[in-house]
Design an enzyme around this catalytic site. Sequence first.
Site, PDB file in Angstrom:
ATOM      1  CD  GLU A  89      -2.983  -0.763  -0.135  1.00 39.63           C
ATOM      2  OE1 GLU A  89      -2.967   0.347  -0.694  1.00 39.63           O
ATOM      3  OE2 GLU A  89      -3.686  -1.702  -0.538  1.00 39.63           O
ATOM      4  CE1 TYR A  95      -6.810   2.971  -0.710  1.00 38.78           C
ATOM      5  CE2 TYR A  95      -4.454   3.183  -0.299  1.00 38.78           C
ATOM      6  CZ  TYR A  95      -5.520   2.481  -0.810  1.00 38.78           C
ATOM      7  OH  TYR A  95      -5.307   1.270  -1.394  1.00 38.78           O
ATOM      8  CG  ASP A 104      -8.161   4.229  -4.681  1.00 42.94           C
ATOM      9  OD1 ASP A 104      -9.386   4.018  -4.743  1.00 42.94           O
ATOM     10  OD2 ASP A 104      -7.365   3.807  -5.526  1.00 42.94           O
TER      11      ASP A 104
END
Length: 355
Positions: free
Chosen positions: A49, A132, A150
């Site tokens: 991520e 996020y 996102d």
Amino acid sequence: MTVEQPDPKRGDIAVRLLDWYDGSARALPWRVLPGSAKRGDPYRIWLSEIMLQQTTVAAVIPYFGKFTARWPDVVALAEADEGEVMAAWAGLGYYARARNLIACARRVRDEHGGVFPDSEAALRNLPGIGDYTAAAIAAIAFDRPATVVDANVERVVARLFAIRETLPQGKRAIRAAAASITPERRPGDFAQAMMDLGSRICTPRNPDCPTCPLAEHCAGHRLGIAAALPAKPARRPRPQRRGWAYWVERDGAILLVRRPGKGMLGGMRALPGGAWDDELGPAPVETDPTGIAVQHVFTHFALELHLARLPAQSRLAGELAGEWWPIESLDGAGLPTLYAKAARAIAAAGPMEGS
DNA sequence: AAGACGTGGAG
DNA sequence: TCTCCAAGTCT
């Protein structure tokens, strides 16, 4: 903000999307495919991520492999030498992510016993983890029903609900709409499905609505405005800057410095050089301009970096605190792309006399 | 709360 | 060539 009446079919959106995902999920190195009995590794999900922030999957894959091979868990990364991590990140961009990556790993080691916290709130407090990423890790690694938003989700949701408000003003409405379709079950798969859909079908330009599993639920599609959403403000022009970098060579090695910890290319190895300004100043005394320059485009400005040789025994070179790096192994120095490009340009110009 | 912060691929 | 932009965060 206008809150629409709940669509009786709204609950069907997650079902449709998950069905599509079950048959179409991309195999990615950090992903546990639907149906697998395996559980996602929070470390690998976190690492992916962070790497995926503002970065394409294709660019991330080799870096992800390199990092997980070298630092197989969060404690190993926490124990790593900072310079080595920064060098391993070189070329991926947004280097604050690498600095925060190290800081985050150490916080997890020191404050969480080397185990990632499983709540969105606790994750959100870690360096480099924003709204996020906290939601994404909570959902994907820990099966928490977090609302993951996102740029893909923003686009899909703006179209699905025909939200015309310009970004970033429209973010509130988009988030609320996203929350309204996030399921209690399989929130992680749902988040990944939304992002897969956004990157493969509900693309920024030319969305492939005929193959979209959500087309019949999509208000933007029905109204014929899907491709135009979400509306975004115009961009500002990108200024051009110019500056000098020095090539200091001695015994087959060149002098590399470490850039300051914050700001552009912060914490990365670099060629020594001057400031970057609107105009190119004269080559500093003692330097010998090569006539070589490289053009490089950053997010908010473009740079024309001019290269000058600087004799190793010069006063200016003597004042530079750095390390001598063998030219033949410069690839291993972990230079950010700007300086890798500059070094390549020098090499392409052919060998020159040492000074 | 806009602006800083990288890079490479797609159209 | 040129514009857009990709699983954002920090200040």
